[in-house]
Design a protein around this motif. Structure first.
Motif, PDB file in Angstrom:
ATOM      1  N   ASN A   1       0.826  -1.211   0.000  1.00 39.13           N
ATOM      2  CA  ASN A   1       0.000   0.000   0.000  1.00 39.13           C
ATOM      3  C   ASN A   1       0.859   1.258   0.000  1.00 39.13           C
ATOM      4  OD1 ASN A   1      -2.409  -1.425  -0.050  1.00 39.13           O
ATOM      5  ND2 ASN A   1      -2.596  -1.436   2.186  1.00 39.13           N
ATOM      6  N   TYR A   2       1.939   1.242   0.782  1.00 36.45           N
ATOM      7  CA  TYR A   2       2.831   2.399   0.823  1.00 36.45           C
ATOM      8  C   TYR A   2       3.412   2.685  -0.566  1.00 36.45           C
ATOM      9  CZ  TYR A   2       6.851   5.342   1.565  1.00 36.45           C
ATOM     10  OH  TYR A   2       7.753   6.369   1.468  1.00 36.45           O
ATOM     11  N   PHE A   3       3.954   1.667  -1.207  1.00 40.30           N
ATOM     12  CA  PHE A   3       4.546   1.863  -2.528  1.00 40.30           C
ATOM     13  C   PHE A   3       3.511   2.319  -3.538  1.00 40.30           C
ATOM     14  CE2 PHE A   3       8.329   0.085  -0.837  1.00 40.30           C
ATOM     15  CZ  PHE A   3       9.358   0.473  -1.695  1.00 40.30           C
ATOM     16  N   CYS A   4       2.311   1.803  -3.429  1.00 39.11           N
ATOM     17  CA  CYS A   4       1.244   2.206  -4.352  1.00 39.11           C
ATOM     18  C   CYS A   4       0.844   3.659  -4.115  1.00 39.11           C
ATOM     19  CB  CYS A   4       0.041   1.280  -4.186  1.00 39.11           C
ATOM     20  SG  CYS A   4      -1.281   1.607  -5.373  1.00 39.11           S
ATOM     21  N   ASP A   5       0.637   4.029  -2.852  1.00 34.21           N
ATOM     22  CA  ASP A   5       0.166   5.379  -2.513  1.00 34.21           C
ATOM     23  C   ASP A   5       1.251   6.444  -2.670  1.00 34.21           C
ATOM     24  OD1 ASP A   5      -2.236   4.179  -1.877  1.00 34.21           O
ATOM     25  OD2 ASP A   5      -1.920   4.259   0.298  1.00 34.21           O
ATOM     26  N   GLU A   6       2.462   6.147  -2.216  1.00 30.32           N
ATOM     27  CA  GLU A   6       3.515   7.160  -2.173  1.00 30.32           C
ATOM     28  C   GLU A   6       4.382   7.207  -3.417  1.00 30.32           C
ATOM     29  OE1 GLU A   6       3.851   9.443   0.230  1.00 30.32           O
ATOM     30  OE2 GLU A   6       2.081   8.582   1.222  1.00 30.32           O
ATOM     31  N   ARG A   7       4.531   6.086  -4.080  1.00 32.54           N
ATOM     32  CA  ARG A   7       5.451   6.030  -5.212  1.00 32.54           C
ATOM     33  C   ARG A   7       4.760   5.641  -6.508  1.00 32.54           C
ATOM     34  NH1 ARG A   7      10.883   5.827  -4.137  1.00 32.54           N
ATOM     35  NH2 ARG A   7      11.137   4.429  -5.924  1.00 32.54           N
ATOM     36  N   ASP A   8       3.467   5.384  -6.425  1.00 34.75           N
ATOM     37  CA  ASP A   8       2.687   4.968  -7.594  1.00 34.75           C
ATOM     38  C   ASP A   8       3.313   3.747  -8.274  1.00 34.75           C
ATOM     39  OD1 ASP A   8       0.367   5.255  -9.066  1.00 34.75           O
ATOM     40  OD2 ASP A   8       1.330   6.491 -10.602  1.00 34.75           O
ATOM     41  N   GLU A   9       3.818   2.828  -7.421  1.00 37.68           N
ATOM     42  CA  GLU A   9       4.412   1.573  -7.899  1.00 37.68           C
ATOM     43  C   GLU A   9       3.635   0.416  -7.308  1.00 37.68           C
ATOM     44  OE1 GLU A   9       8.690   1.084  -7.447  1.00 37.68           O
ATOM     45  OE2 GLU A   9       8.847   3.240  -7.101  1.00 37.68           O
ATOM     46  N   GLU A  10       3.404  -0.581  -8.100  1.00 37.75           N
ATOM     47  CA  GLU A  10       2.740  -1.774  -7.592  1.00 37.75           C
ATOM     48  C   GLU A  10       3.778  -2.860  -7.361  1.00 37.75           C
ATOM     49  OE1 GLU A  10      -0.909  -3.159  -9.042  1.00 37.75           O
ATOM     50  OE2 GLU A  10      -1.602  -1.164  -9.650  1.00 37.75           O
ATOM     51  N   LEU A  11       3.858  -3.318  -6.116  1.00 38.87           N
ATOM     52  CA  LEU A  11       4.762  -4.403  -5.760  1.00 38.87           C
ATOM     53  C   LEU A  11       3.948  -5.661  -5.511  1.00 38.87           C
ATOM     54  CD1 LEU A  11       7.231  -2.799  -3.179  1.00 38.87           C
ATOM     55  CD2 LEU A  11       7.559  -3.106  -5.630  1.00 38.87           C
TER      56      LEU A  11
END
Length: 78
Positions: A23-33
């Motif tokens: 969720n952090y990577f999606c919300d803050e970096r617009d990256e899906e892990l």
């Protein structure tokens, strides 16, 4: 950190933490892990960084206990 000293997480807690990383990577970096990448990041944090957080918690607890003991001594009756 040796395996016997390594932080042990329940399956549910590990899944929650992996979800939080995703969720952090999606919300803050617009990256899906994916789960694998997020799990590797969690393992890195546990293996390389967790000791510092743990030691800070010990230090903070030590200072709190010392202040509490000082407060306890202040209520002595003479």
């Amino acid at each position: 950190m040796s395996d016997k000293n390594k932080i042990q997480l329940s399956k549910e807690k590990r899944e929650d933490m992996i979800s939080a990383i995703k969720n952090y990577f999606c919300d803050e970096r617009d990256e899906e892990l994916g789960d694998l990448a997020s799990g590797k990041i969690l393992d890195f944090i546990i293996d390389e960084l967790a000791t510092e957080f743990y030691n800070q918690g010990i230090y903070d607890s030590y200072n709190y206990m010392n202040r509490s003991i000082d407060d306890l001594l202040s209520i002595q009756k003479y």
